[in-house]
Structure formats: C-alpha cells, structure tokens
Design a protein around this motif. Structure first.
Motif: not given
Length: 266
Positions: A122-123, A76-80, A111-116, A44-52
């Motif tokens: 981010x994608x 925003x719909x498909x990510x959750x 942890x994996x759910x938050x990261x995905x 989740x850290x790398x994905x969060x940094x990429x989004x920001x």
C-alpha cells in the motif's frame, strides 16, 4: 515530381492519461496523504482496502498492467521480506505454533506479518502509479514555482533524474560488452558485482563533470531564477487531493468498523 509528406510529430507521443494532467507537486502531496496514516497503523484490513482502492486508479495512470507489474517488482520482492521478519520476531501473543530461540511464531506475529506485507504494498503502489510518467522537468518546475524550494536544490534533482536514463544505457552497454567477450554467461553474482562497481565509477565521473559544467554555467549562483514553463494548480489537482483523502478515509474507516484497527506498538 514526387511529393514527400512530413511525418506526423504527434504520432508517437503517448496518449495523455488523466493523472498526467495532475501537477507533480500535487502528486507528492497525494503520496504523503496515502502513506503517512498507514505508517501510524498496522492492521491488514486498512492496508488491504488501500491497495484495492489504489489499484482502481490504474486505468487513470496511463500504465498497462504488464509495465506496472515490472515497475512493482522491487515492492513485490521486499514486501514479503518485511512480513517474514515480523513473523519470526514480532511480539508473541495468542496461540504459539513455533518456538526456536528468538523465533516465536504466534497468532499475533502471523497477523502482524500479513499486515506489514500488505502495508508495504500500500505504501509503494501510490508512488508507482503517480510518478511512473512524470517528466523530471515538470517536477522541477513545480518544486521551484509552487513548493518554493531553492533553485540550486531543484536543478540538482533535475540533473540527477536526467542521468538515470544514462545509467540504464550504461548497464546495457556493459552487459553487451561482457557477453561479446564471453564473460556474460557464468557467475551471475560475480558479474553483477563487477558491473555495479564499474557503473559506480561511471556515475562518480559523470556526476563530477556535470557538477563542474553546471557551476561553470552559473547554475549555482545565489540569484532569483526565472523558469521557461509556468507550473500552475487547477481543479484537477484539487480533485486528486480529495480522492487521496477519500481513499485513506475509507481504508481507515473500514478497519475501525471491522474492529481490526490498531496503532503501531499496540
């Protein structure tokens, strides 16, 4: 005698944003740079940094926040949805909070759910930021002249992109026609299904006519084609690629320093 002044042709043109000057082929390369490393990692850290870091580029894209959020609705719909599936069925590990048949919610699955979820964002965000204002003709020029793709393939992409606007108009016309007949106020699911089927029929008919017309005009001939507008690379394209590399390097480095970096499957 009254003098009539000609209207300013440039008054309604959208102001060019910095990312509008980047070649569409460079944008494709930038999206790959921003996407492929995230497909190999799942933290989740790398994905969060990429989004920001990607959101910091929003002022350069020429999009306002409201149109950007509207274009981001599918992401925003498909990510959750992806995060929920990982939450329920991921490999268990750590403390277990719920166990029901195949469903096991543990520290690892959370942890994996938050990261995905964050990784899907981010994608998807780079594609919206970079291609929201791309002209299909410019994209076709770049794919043919710089990427050296076959002209038949490029012209097919260009024709399909031009037809998307017609499909949106058809959908609006169908909705207005159904409402005028008193059929548009009830049964949302049924209405959507019937309108989607009608739009599919329209798409097949229009695509067949367009393909026949293009073949009749020689667009499918195996000859070397010329292009009216040249497509070139410049300094801004190099800068765009370097920025994409820097964003991904910072995102991955942040995850490594935080100790959360992990490859897919670990």
């Amino acid at each position: 005698m009254t003098r009539v002044t000609a209207p300013d042709r440039h008054a309604k043109l959208p102001r060019q944003a910095p990312l509008d000057r980047v070649n569409p082929v460079t944008k494709v390369l930038a999206v790959l740079i921003l996407s492929v490393p995230l497909l190999l990692t799942i933290d989740w850290v790398s994905a969060t940094a990429a989004v920001l870091l990607e959101m910091a580029l929003l002022p350069l894209s020429g999009l306002r926040l409201s149109p950007f959020l509207k274009r981001s609705i599918p992401v925003l719909v498909f990510a959750p949805i992806g995060g929920i599936s990982m939450l329920l069925y991921a490999k268990p590990g750590g403390t277990e909070y719920l166990s029901l048949g195949f469903v096991r919610v543990t520290d690892n699955s959370i942890e994996l759910a938050v990261a995905v979820t964050i990784r899907v964002l981010a994608l998807g965000l780079p594609t919206i930021l970079l291609f929201a204002r791309v002209d299909p003709t410019d994209l076709g020029d770049g794919l043919s002249q710089i990427a050296k793709l076959p002209s038949r393939f490029v012209l097919g992409i260009l024709a399909g992109a031009r037809m998307l606007g017609l499909f949106i108009d058809d959908w609006r016309s169908l909705a207005l026609a159904r409402r005028a007949r008193g059929l548009g106020d009830r049964g949302a699911v049924r209405r959507f299904a019937s309108m989607a089927f009608v739009l599919l029929v329209f798409a097949i008919r229009r695509g067949s006519k367009l393909a026949t017309a293009m073949e009749a005009r020689g667009f499918g001939a195996p000859v070397e084609r010329t292009w009216a507008r040249p497509s070139r690379l410049g300094v801004i394209d190099l800068v765009a690629v370097l920025v994409a590399v820097a964003i991904m390097a910072v995102a991955l480095s942040t995850a490594v320093l935080a100790g959360t970096f992990r490859f897919v499957g670990q």
